[in-house]
Design a protein around this motif. Sequence first.
Motif, mmCIF file in Angstrom:
data_model
loop_
_atom_site.group_PDB
_atom_site.id
_atom_site.type_symbol
_atom_site.label_atom_id
_atom_site.label_comp_id
_atom_site.label_asym_id
_atom_site.label_seq_id
_atom_site.Cartn_x
_atom_site.Cartn_y
_atom_site.Cartn_z
ATOM 1 N N ILE A 229 -13.622 20.552 -8.559
ATOM 2 C CA ILE A 229 -12.777 20.974 -9.686
ATOM 3 C C ILE A 229 -11.714 19.914 -9.966
ATOM 4 O O ILE A 229 -11.450 19.559 -11.113
ATOM 5 C CB ILE A 229 -12.134 22.345 -9.386
ATOM 6 N N LYS A 230 -11.133 19.377 -8.878
ATOM 7 C CA LYS A 230 -10.108 18.336 -9.057
ATOM 8 C C LYS A 230 -10.697 17.101 -9.724
ATOM 9 O O LYS A 230 -10.097 16.517 -10.619
ATOM 10 C CB LYS A 230 -9.520 17.946 -7.691
ATOM 11 N N GLU A 231 -11.902 16.700 -9.286
ATOM 12 C CA GLU A 231 -12.520 15.503 -9.858
ATOM 13 C C GLU A 231 -12.887 15.707 -11.326
ATOM 14 O O GLU A 231 -13.005 14.750 -12.075
ATOM 15 C CB GLU A 231 -13.762 15.104 -9.050
ATOM 16 N N ALA A 232 -13.067 16.979 -11.722
ATOM 17 C CA ALA A 232 -13.366 17.252 -13.136
ATOM 18 C C ALA A 232 -12.085 17.321 -13.957
ATOM 19 O O ALA A 232 -12.135 17.642 -15.143
ATOM 20 C CB ALA A 232 -14.149 18.551 -13.254
ATOM 21 N N GLY A 233 -10.947 17.033 -13.323
ATOM 22 C CA GLY A 233 -9.687 16.988 -14.057
ATOM 23 C C GLY A 233 -9.059 18.347 -14.288
ATOM 24 O O GLY A 233 -8.179 18.482 -15.139
ATOM 25 N N LEU A 234 -9.483 19.357 -13.540
ATOM 26 C CA LEU A 234 -8.896 20.689 -13.680
ATOM 27 C C LEU A 234 -8.058 21.013 -12.434
ATOM 28 O O LEU A 234 -8.175 20.349 -11.410
ATOM 29 C CB LEU A 234 -9.991 21.743 -13.849
ATOM 30 N N LYS A 235 -7.227 22.056 -12.577
ATOM 31 C CA LYS A 235 -6.384 22.434 -11.445
ATOM 32 C C LYS A 235 -6.992 23.648 -10.731
ATOM 33 O O LYS A 235 -6.995 24.755 -11.268
ATOM 34 C CB LYS A 235 -4.978 22.814 -11.945
ATOM 35 N N PRO A 236 -7.522 23.434 -9.500
ATOM 36 C CA PRO A 236 -8.043 24.586 -8.768
ATOM 37 C C PRO A 236 -6.894 25.541 -8.425
ATOM 38 O O PRO A 236 -5.783 25.100 -8.126
ATOM 39 C CB PRO A 236 -8.646 23.956 -7.503
#
Lengths: 317, 344
Positions: A229-236
């Motif tokens: 999720i982090k690598e996709a630019g979102l905040k887990p």
Amino acid sequence: MSIRSALLASAVALSPLAAAAQDMTIGFSQIGSESGWRAAETTVTKQEAEKRGIDLKFADAQQKQENQISALRSFIAQGVDAILLAPVVATGWDGVLEEAKDADIPVILLDRTVDAPEDLYLTAVTSDLVHEGEVAGQWLVDEEAGNDCRIVELQGTTGSSPAIDRKKGFENAIAGHDNLEIVRSQTGDFTRSQGKVVMESFLKAEGGENICALYAHNDDMAVGAIQAIKEAGLKPGEDIKIVAIDGVPDAHLAIANGEMNATIELTPDMAGPALDALAAYKADGTMPPKWIQTESRLYTAADDNQAVYETKKGLGY
Amino acid sequence: MMGRALLRRIAPQLVILAIVLALNLMVFPDFLKVELQHGRLFGNLIDVLNRGAPTALLCLGMTLVIATRGIDLSVGAVMAIAGATAASLVVDGHHFLTAVAGALAVGAICGIWNGILVAVLRIQPIVATLVLMVAGRGIAQLITGGTILTFLDPGLIHLGAGTIFGVPTPIVIWLALGTFVAIFVRRTALGMLIEAIGINEASSRLAGINSKVLLVCVYIVSGLGAAIAGIIVAADIQGADANNAGLWLELDAILAVVIGGNSLLGGRFSIVASLLGAMIIQSVNSLILLSGLPPEFNLIIKALLILAILVIQSPKVSHLLYILRASAPQSARKPLPPLKEGQR
């Protein structure tokens, strides 16, 4: 957890039972150390026994039933006061359990049950896998009340009983809540790397902004998914809510860091309730129920997860 | 190998890859979309290249080993050992380059062990490498102390989860190493010497090839490839998981070599075709994940697709295709190239 155990321990120490517990010798046949949780269970069992002044004889079966049976026979020959057994498989225990019964040695099952007549063992202390799934589902139902929420699910190893039961429990809990919907469900084999790989494909197939929550059947897969999720630019933890099961130290750390929202603990303390039941039985013959269900405690950001992490880190997870 | 000859050699793999990618596109129309997101290339195609990296790295060494009529079952376990070594070194406070060097050294030692069992003690490769396959996970467990050993060293993590000019690092690593190995074995006599051992070791030795040294060398290459794959897998999840890192990946690597049209009986090989085989396997995995079918179907779909691929490549079917092509009308027929020596 530690406060509760401490209270229990002092209660035992102050009560008249203490004398009985003081000089007990108990045999513990453990499956092996195939997972971090298993190692933690061994550590906690030794701690709980020591707290109660019990002499614990420990036997590691290295995943083999024949080792467990010979360990049980040697415990019986030594004339121990009771036996704790974490059975590696469900069948084939009748003979040795009868030997223990003939020798008047109560046997308590830990973590798993066996296919044997109920009168052959005192009680079984296990968690309820379906209930764990239900606690996870209920948390999400409360958290997302009124919001439309598309859920992705990381299943355990296909066909394993934790995967089947944790899926069933979660589905039970969200049934009837039309705002919650599982849109993708795929196995991550209970591992970090597969959790990450499968989450990557979920994020692409659904679009990260269209996923509201992730339910993972264990914490390891959730920890892997957090990185995806982090690598996709979102905040887990914010953009995508994350709930998983087990309560391993890294999950508590992730909650403390705000990257995960909830975990349901599969407690490694199966021995505490077992030894309490045994103490009561030895003192005045109180028969415990045939199944003692351990607590499936929910940890969220409201708990002091940093402290839990520090305590659990040393347990061998 | 000349350009056109290479193209003819890898044509079946290219066609199969195109078909599997087209299937992906059918279940997920945005499959080919690649965009730059937060300075990182993002898309399913990138995932296929990225997630195929461990298998691709394993099949470099595996192709060479199989060309000598051997097999290396230990690569999955070596990945676990190398990952555990790298993780424990950075956790102990060493620089990440030291950790990488340590993991590579461990991989090379594993290769030497396998090579000596095969080349010097003459144990059959499948048995010789089975030893380390079984024992390796135990060794990795001893290194990590039975836990998932996590680390936060940014240098090491970069090798698995970072990017170079927007391209995920594992892709850069396997493309670079793949190109290097493929060119190196063909621009020198090495590739031919390896093939000679696979076809007939006794006569190649009589012809003056030092087969013992060469055999140990191919197992070292296999061990090094496994070590790099192990470092990438550990870096990717920021932890060394001795139980699961590289589990069953040796089978994927062997499968990639087979899909690449290389014979398990040794002899002629193509690194490029094996790498395409690795990408085909990863595209199949991607297809399964994107299809959204329940996980109970995963292995069935994979098995059916692989079966179809192998049937298409089987000698009987390719012979049938050859006959069909030969009996086609004269106008649609291209002159058949003369069959070269050793060509299958």
